[in-house]
Design an enzyme around this catalytic site. Sequence first.
Site, short mmCIF file in Angstrom:
data_model
loop_
_atom_site.label_atom_id
_atom_site.label_comp_id
_atom_site.label_asym_id
_atom_site.label_seq_id
_atom_site.Cartn_x
_atom_site.Cartn_y
_atom_site.Cartn_z
N LYS A 206 0.85 -1.19 0.00
CA LYS A 206 0.00 0.00 0.00
C LYS A 206 0.89 1.24 0.00
O LYS A 206 1.41 1.65 1.03
CB LYS A 206 -0.94 0.02 1.22
CG LYS A 206 -2.16 0.87 0.92
CD LYS A 206 -2.55 1.92 1.93
CE LYS A 206 -1.74 3.10 2.22
NZ LYS A 206 -1.80 4.24 1.34
N CYS A 321 13.63 12.05 5.63
CA CYS A 321 13.61 11.75 7.06
C CYS A 321 14.95 12.12 7.68
O CYS A 321 15.04 12.51 8.83
CB CYS A 321 13.32 10.27 7.27
SG CYS A 321 14.39 9.22 6.30
P1 NAD Z 1 2.69 9.09 6.61
O1 NAD Z 1 2.97 8.49 7.93
O2 NAD Z 1 1.65 10.13 6.53
O3 NAD Z 1 2.23 7.94 5.57
C1 NAD Z 1 3.04 6.81 5.32
C2 NAD Z 1 2.16 5.69 4.78
O4 NAD Z 1 1.24 5.30 5.80
C3 NAD Z 1 1.29 6.09 3.59
O5 NAD Z 1 1.23 5.02 2.68
C4 NAD Z 1 -0.06 6.36 4.22
O6 NAD Z 1 -1.14 6.19 3.33
C5 NAD Z 1 -0.08 5.30 5.30
N1 NAD Z 1 -0.98 5.57 6.44
C6 NAD Z 1 -1.42 6.79 6.89
N2 NAD Z 1 -2.23 6.61 7.97
C7 NAD Z 1 -2.28 5.28 8.21
C8 NAD Z 1 -2.93 4.47 9.19
N3 NAD Z 1 -3.70 5.01 10.14
N4 NAD Z 1 -2.75 3.14 9.14
C9 NAD Z 1 -1.96 2.57 8.20
N5 NAD Z 1 -1.32 3.28 7.23
C10 NAD Z 1 -1.50 4.61 7.24
O7 NAD Z 1 4.08 9.60 6.03
P2 NAD Z 1 4.39 10.35 4.65
O8 NAD Z 1 3.88 11.74 4.72
O9 NAD Z 1 3.99 9.51 3.49
O10 NAD Z 1 5.99 10.37 4.68
C11 NAD Z 1 6.74 11.29 5.40
C12 NAD Z 1 7.17 10.73 6.73
O11 NAD Z 1 7.91 9.53 6.56
C13 NAD Z 1 8.10 11.67 7.48
O12 NAD Z 1 7.76 11.69 8.84
C14 NAD Z 1 9.47 11.05 7.27
O13 NAD Z 1 10.41 11.40 8.25
C15 NAD Z 1 9.14 9.59 7.28
N6 NAD Z 1 10.16 8.79 6.61
C16 NAD Z 1 11.00 8.04 7.37
C17 NAD Z 1 12.00 7.30 6.76
C18 NAD Z 1 12.97 6.47 7.56
O14 NAD Z 1 13.68 5.65 6.98
N7 NAD Z 1 13.07 6.65 8.87
C19 NAD Z 1 12.13 7.34 5.37
C20 NAD Z 1 11.24 8.10 4.63
C21 NAD Z 1 10.25 8.83 5.27
#
Ligand code: NAD
Length: 517
Positions: A206, A321
Amino acid sequence: MNLSTYKQEEFIDFSQEENVKKLQEAFRKVEAQFGQYAPMIIDGKRVDREDTFVSINPNQPSQVIGQYPVGTPEDVDRAVEAAEKAFDSWRRVPPVDRAALCVHLANLFRKYRYELIALMVLEVGKSWEEADAEVAEGIDHFEYIAREMLRYAKGRKLHPFPGEMNEYRYYPLGVGAVISPWNYPIGISIGMISAAIVAGNTVVFKPSSDCPAISQFLMKIFEEGGLPPGVVNLVYGSGSIVGEYLARHPRIKFVGFTGSKDVGQKIALYAATLSEGQYWFKRTILELGGKNAIIVDSSADLEEAVNGIMAASFGYQGQKCSACSRAVVLEDVYDQFVSMISEKTNKMEVGPVKEHYFCGAVINKAGFDKILGYIEIGKQEGKLVAGGETLDREGYFIKPTIFVDVDEKARIAQEEIFGPVLSVIKAKDFDDALRIANNTIYGLTGGVYSKNPYHLSKAKDEFYVGNLYLNRKNTGAWIGSHPFGGYNMSGTNSKLGGPDYLLNYLQSKTIAQKVSL
Ligand code: NAD
């Protein structure tokens, strides 16, 4: 396949005219397909829904990339069922053949490299170089994890026990969810998917709703590469409906999640709650956000520090991130540092990444509004010395922004902003700087610019982050060389791209067999 032959993919040199021409051609090719509808893919079959959403180019929101179905919980059920069915045969494919398939998929990434770069520039707003580095990362994931599988397939040596032949073997877990963010639509998605499938698991994928076209391209590559139907199933849909339903699904064994801390926390909760019919503990592999600091001490080469911090703070508009969002600078070089970085940052140009700007638009309207909200907060909490403005044109453009004299406890110094906003904080001495750097709920990346060996050595032990960078920027992780994963609320320290990563997707079995003498 030889374990020693893993070699990181080289980047494309865009100063070469012929490479620029190839990219322009790729832009034409992918843009010619824009606006079309593309389905979900479950068990190798197209799955449509009447309800649809669109993906747009953040640098030019009037450009529609494509239209996609909004998935439902029923689609998740079908995808889990397909993945269960596929697991039965996929887990029996010899590890060497699964590994060979990964190498084949890496080659297909090479074949489509320019198109993937073009699509990333247009769909998620990466600069040419950032997009290319990410495609290279995708290739490296496949190449690296394939060799890791061969290593794990040998099992482990056990201490001999008289009268027995004892073995330690690794087996896949089963069906898992891969839920990924938009900011590394290839690197992170492929990192998790490649490890899951090479280990013999099957996946319901997803992706974020901000990168459906890239996810569709990944599925095309899987299909062309001969990955059997049902091994990876693509489901679109909102995180709060489809994502949650998937993470809670009683028939999945693990959740590979990369995204924000808030959603990661929820996933941990969903996975820890047993559903009816579920008789195993779900594994969670959570990699989350950060509030990363770089320390600059009095011995540092300030020019290098300024350049490194600018690249880490404003590369991909601060939407990594790993991005640096706090510069913690010792007081005796503080004024000089501030004057150098603000002067340089104010000269940075922002514009459409397709036109080869380094800094383009942020991902979407919600992100744009959120970042501008933080800039307003920053005006109360610090002194604005660069940026703080938008561009008067179509697209979600925000100029690289710096606040100085920020208190270490200010909101802009504590909360992940996920945009091009840097807070500069003054420290009394190196110990004070380390204390400030460690003083957040996160622990993802950190950096130190210093020529003082005592400071560097102290940072190695005392800087509480999963990924520490000394005298270089704190972004840009090469697979195999910089395994990636955070401390504290930055995640479960799974170390993507490293020698322990595959273990997350495997379970071990010991076999003790009596031998007749
Ligand atoms: P997000 O948490 O909003 O979404 C990530 C994924 O989770 C998406 O596919 C989204 O649809 C899904 N999602 C959202 N709510 C959910 C729920 N309640 N249950 C299950 N899935 C759900 O993050 P984003 O905006 O897509 O990405 C940015 C974030 O990701 C930033 O906080 C960044 O720091 C982090 N990030 C971390 C790393 C790492 O390796 N640590 C790498 C890339 C991004």
